[in-house]
Write a protein that holds these residues in place. Structure first.
Motif, PDB file in Angstrom:
ATOM      1  N   LEU A 213     -35.891  56.116 -17.941  1.00 17.93           N
ATOM      2  CA  LEU A 213     -35.028  56.858 -17.026  1.00 17.93           C
ATOM      3  C   LEU A 213     -35.672  58.194 -16.673  1.00 17.93           C
ATOM      4  N   LYS A 214     -35.665  58.524 -15.406  1.00 20.75           N
ATOM      5  CA  LYS A 214     -36.177  59.816 -14.968  1.00 20.75           C
ATOM      6  C   LYS A 214     -35.054  60.844 -15.050  1.00 20.75           C
ATOM      7  N   GLY A 215     -35.373  61.996 -15.596  1.00 19.40           N
ATOM      8  CA  GLY A 215     -34.371  63.029 -15.770  1.00 19.40           C
ATOM      9  C   GLY A 215     -34.071  63.791 -14.483  1.00 19.40           C
ATOM     10  N   LEU A 229     -28.149  64.200 -18.297  1.00 22.91           N
ATOM     11  CA  LEU A 229     -28.077  64.323 -19.751  1.00 22.91           C
ATOM     12  C   LEU A 229     -29.454  64.135 -20.388  1.00 22.91           C
ATOM     13  N   VAL A 230     -30.195  63.099 -19.945  1.00 24.40           N
ATOM     14  CA  VAL A 230     -31.531  62.919 -20.510  1.00 24.40           C
ATOM     15  C   VAL A 230     -32.462  64.023 -20.033  1.00 24.40           C
ATOM     16  N   GLY A 231     -32.231  64.512 -18.829  1.00 22.65           N
ATOM     17  CA  GLY A 231     -33.043  65.616 -18.318  1.00 22.65           C
ATOM     18  C   GLY A 231     -32.893  66.866 -19.162  1.00 22.65           C
ATOM     19  N   LEU A 232     -31.685  67.078 -19.665  1.00 19.46           N
ATOM     20  CA  LEU A 232     -31.458  68.224 -20.543  1.00 19.46           C
ATOM     21  C   LEU A 232     -32.302  68.094 -21.803  1.00 19.46           C
ATOM     22  N   GLY A 233     -32.373  66.875 -22.342  1.00 22.66           N
ATOM     23  CA  GLY A 233     -33.209  66.639 -23.519  1.00 22.66           C
ATOM     24  C   GLY A 233     -34.682  66.783 -23.209  1.00 22.66           C
ATOM     25  N   TYR A 234     -35.114  66.205 -22.079  1.00 20.69           N
ATOM     26  CA  TYR A 234     -36.516  66.325 -21.690  1.00 20.69           C
ATOM     27  C   TYR A 234     -36.905  67.798 -21.515  1.00 20.69           C
ATOM     28  N   VAL A 243     -38.750  64.602 -15.198  1.00 19.90           N
ATOM     29  CA  VAL A 243     -39.878  63.740 -15.550  1.00 19.90           C
ATOM     30  C   VAL A 243     -39.336  62.407 -16.056  1.00 19.90           C
ATOM     31  N   TRP A 244     -40.221  61.427 -16.123  1.00 22.46           N
ATOM     32  CA  TRP A 244     -39.844  60.142 -16.690  1.00 22.46           C
ATOM     33  C   TRP A 244     -39.918  60.205 -18.208  1.00 22.46           C
TER      34      TRP A 244
END
Length: 315
Positions: A213-215, A229-234, A243-244
């Motif tokens: 998943l791209k953030g 949500l994943v972008g926050l982690g990235y 980024v991916w």
């Protein structure tokens, strides 16, 4: 009447051999043929495995040894000896010992002695592999096991270990100029500074990343909630939300300079939350995409394996 001496059983052999799991025997080197019926599997002798490559699996944060059963079976089906560090989920609570150190609160924590419990389990598995075979050893590490393996090689040495393969491991500390908080409270920064890139030149490095998943930036109109949500982690890991990554580890942080770098499409980070619609690194259809970097083609004529040159990580 003639008395016949009874055959002595192996002192450590259970009558029901099918109950013995490769992932429940950190101190033993018990193996069997995958084609032998379960009720009559026989132990291989150490002498029969002397020229065999061994693979030592290192679990990731929050995972236990049984999460890697499919990975181990795929490796064993190719004639490799497999040992898995005997880690349970509750074991990870031992990292809380770092809370007692002032360095934890200042973000300057070093890996030892906080993670010595993990390194000792890795060492037990490596010693068991060395007892089973005098062939080369590949360390196969998932997630946090990747940077922990780098600490292990630095502290325990590389004798008989000639390859390190990591799956979705956050290898890079957050960029210092962005003043981000190192989620490991300084440990990953220490590893980045003290064991950079392919530090041990006698070891072949391969890093595997997943593009699940791209953030997306938390603030802004673009991107779904999941991407934000994943972008926050990235963002916390590599300083860039857009980024991916595999849902946990962004691709730029998963690769090491000087390593062969594989970035796989549609791969999720962990067996926890994975499934048929969310394959992770250890899913059967994904294993075949990276397994070639675990061993050399000379050891198996059926599976042609060549380790290539370093490639740039994909964004």
């Amino acid at each position: 009447m003639v008395h016949r001496p009874q055959r002595q059983q192996h002192p450590g052999l259970l009558q029901n051999c099918s109950n013995i799991s490769v992932f429940e025997r950190p101190a033993l080197s018990i193996r069997w043929s995958a084609t032998t019926p379960r009720h009559c599997r026989r132990l291989n002798t150490i002498a029969e495995a002397k020229a065999q490559r061994a693979v030592v699996i290192l679990p990731g944060l929050g995972n236990n040894s049984n999460d890697y059963k499919a990975v181990g079976e795929a490796l064993e089906s190719r004639g490799l000896h497999v040992q898995c560090a005997a880690v349970t989920r509750p074991d990870w609570l031992r990292n809380a010992a770092g809370l007692r150190q002032i360095e934890y609160w200042t973000g300057t924590l070093e890996p030892r002695p906080t993670v010595d419990w993990y390194l000792n389990k890795v060492d037990d598995a490596v010693k068991a592999a060395k007892q089973a075979t005098d062939g080369p050893i590949t360390v196969l590490a998932h997630s946090a096991g990747g940077w922990l393996s780098r600490v292990y090689l630095l502290g325990y040495g590389t004798e008989q270990i000639d390859r390190l393969v990591t799956l979705g491991s956050p290898h890079q500390a957050p960029p210092k100029d962005l003043k981000l908080v190192d989620q490991t409270r300084g440990i990953l920064t220490w590893v980045t500074d003290n064991v950079p890139g392919n530090f041990h030149k006698e070891v072949g490095y391969a890093t595997v990343a997943g593009k699940w998943l791209k953030g997306a930036k938390l603030r802004g109109s673009g991107g779904s909630l999941a991407q934000k949500l994943v972008g926050l982690g990235y963002q916390q890991v590599c300083g860039d939300a857009e980024v991916w990554g595999d849902g946990i580890t962004p691709v730029p942080a998963a690769h090491l300079a000087g390593a062969e770098q594989l970035t796989l499409e549609g791969v999720y980070h962990s067996p926890l939350g994975g499934g048929t619609d969310r394959p992770w690194y250890g899913s059967p259809e994904i294993i075949d995409q990276w397994i070639r970097v675990v061993y050399e083609k000379e050891l198996d004529t059926k599976y042609q394996v060549e380790v290539g040159d370093m490639v740039a990580p994909q964004n």
